[in-house]
Design an enzyme around this catalytic site. Sequence first.
Site, PDB file in Angstrom:
ATOM      1  N   PHE A 273       7.216 -12.849   6.488  1.00 24.46           N
ATOM      2  CA  PHE A 273       5.858 -13.318   6.768  1.00 24.46           C
ATOM      3  C   PHE A 273       5.171 -13.590   5.442  1.00 24.46           C
ATOM      4  CE2 PHE A 273       1.338 -12.519   7.788  1.00 24.46           C
ATOM      5  CZ  PHE A 273       1.179 -13.249   8.961  1.00 24.46           C
TER       6      PHE A 273
ATOM      7  N   GLY B  88      -5.199 -12.247  -1.944  1.00 29.42           N
ATOM      8  CA  GLY B  88      -4.723 -11.079  -1.216  1.00 29.42           C
ATOM      9  C   GLY B  88      -5.560 -10.870   0.025  1.00 29.42           C
TER      10      GLY B  88
ATOM     11  N   GLY C 250       0.619  -6.309  13.645  1.00 30.31           N
ATOM     12  CA  GLY C 250       1.252  -5.706  12.490  1.00 30.31           C
ATOM     13  C   GLY C 250       0.595  -4.409  12.072  1.00 30.31           C
ATOM     14  N   ARG C 251      -0.701  -4.307  12.294  1.00 28.53           N
ATOM     15  CA  ARG C 251      -1.403  -3.082  11.913  1.00 28.53           C
ATOM     16  C   ARG C 251      -1.033  -1.918  12.817  1.00 28.53           C
ATOM     17  NH1 ARG C 251      -6.749  -6.598  10.330  1.00 28.53           N
ATOM     18  NH2 ARG C 251      -6.023  -7.041   8.200  1.00 28.53           N
TER      19      ARG C 251
ATOM     20  N   HIS D  17       4.305  22.827  -1.840  1.00 28.92           N
ATOM     21  CA  HIS D  17       5.626  23.004  -2.450  1.00 28.92           C
ATOM     22  C   HIS D  17       5.532  23.516  -3.885  1.00 28.92           C
ATOM     23  CE1 HIS D  17       7.164  20.631   0.919  1.00 28.92           C
ATOM     24  NE2 HIS D  17       8.405  20.805   0.487  1.00 28.92           N
TER      25      HIS D  17
ATOM     26  N   GLY E 286       5.621  23.503  -7.828  1.00 33.82           N
ATOM     27  CA  GLY E 286       6.425  22.738  -8.782  1.00 33.82           C
ATOM     28  C   GLY E 286       7.632  22.076  -8.159  1.00 33.82           C
TER      29      GLY E 286
ATOM     30  N   GLU F 167      -0.794  -4.842   4.655  1.00 38.43           N
ATOM     31  CA  GLU F 167      -1.355  -5.224   5.963  1.00 38.43           C
ATOM     32  C   GLU F 167      -2.865  -5.067   6.007  1.00 38.43           C
ATOM     33  OE1 GLU F 167       0.526  -6.697   8.300  1.00 38.43           O
ATOM     34  OE2 GLU F 167       2.025  -6.479   6.735  1.00 38.43           O
ATOM     35  N   GLY F 168      -3.490  -5.176   4.862  1.00 38.92           N
ATOM     36  CA  GLY F 168      -4.939  -5.013   4.768  1.00 38.92           C
ATOM     37  C   GLY F 168      -5.292  -3.645   4.244  1.00 38.92           C
TER      38      GLY F 168
END
Length: 377
Positions: free
Chosen positions: A119, A127, A239-240, A335, A337, A360-361
């Site tokens: 796409f 953008g 898509g979102r 976690h 280190g 996708e934004g």
Amino acid sequence: MLDKKHEMIRKLASEFAEKEIEPYADEADTTGEFHEGLREKVIKSRFHAITIPKKYGGCGGDYLASAIVTEEFARKDASASSMLMPNSLSGAPLIYFGNEEQNQKYLRGMAEGKLIGAFGITEPGSGSDAGSITTTAEDCGDYYLLNGRKCFISNGPICDFITVFAKTDQDAPGVKGISAFLVETSWEGVSTGKLESKMGIHASKTSDVIFENVKVPKENLLGKEGQGFKICMTVLDSGRITVSSQALGLAQGALDEAIKYTKERIQFGRPIAKFQNTQFEIADIATKVECGRHLVYEAARMKDAGMKITTQAAMAKYYCGELCNDAAYRSLQLHGGYGFMKEYPIERIYRDARIMSIYEGTSEIQKIVIAGNIIGK
């Protein structure tokens, strides 16, 4: 929350991801390549073609099923979920706007695993502002002459065709005058830029795609001339849902790693999961993950019901994009280190999560979309 059919889909996707994706996630992150045969296994299992109609070789399934599978794949490796693009970015333009001839060729090709799609809207200077694209398609009678450059294209280096958005009316202001084309990458004048070296999702290949005097047959116009922006926005809504599902899966994966590690890590004579601060962190992350899941599934259900989903898809994408970054950060902190070391999955999850609030934004664009639909223009 889910009916028996969708619970079964989750079970199948979860088992596949645990067996075929998780053991090789670190390898894919290191090499930038999926484990040998993975793509073929995804295709054989039909996960890549859930939303493609049966008449074109797909499963004819719904967006909720696609969201669930995407979530389970991303839970183990965000890169692997990029194999599901036919359910969203590369497939949706054809599902909604392709004619019979186009769908029989390209949509069926993806469903059968013979073609990889992409796409192409983003450009080096365009953008979030889609109306500022500079790629042009000049009507030359029997064909359009396509010139321009698209960047950050997922599947760019490996795709067989790409949905390209270009200006067909140079005098039209803003988003008007944009059209969409199905462009095969084997055509003369189509080339790809260097493989992008990214922070995360390493096995999902990304590059520029360049068009230099490419002759695009008239029959490869998608929809109608000037309909490009409508096509783009329709596809991005769907898509979102996919990206929010990816982000949700990453957030769940981060939570999984936090729970596992804190039960095993002994400090001051007991597992750190016994400490109240740890428990509060886990409780907070888990609650937010469940909120994100409701947002994603509701957007998918609305899509399946034929309802307008612009606001709900933007909310899901915004919330889950931020959620997975927060979940990854907090899980890594738990976690200590060790979370900073590549031998622990949370280090990869932390890097993979960062893209989810950008592509996708961006989160900022999602807030503009949400506010615009709630408050009004």
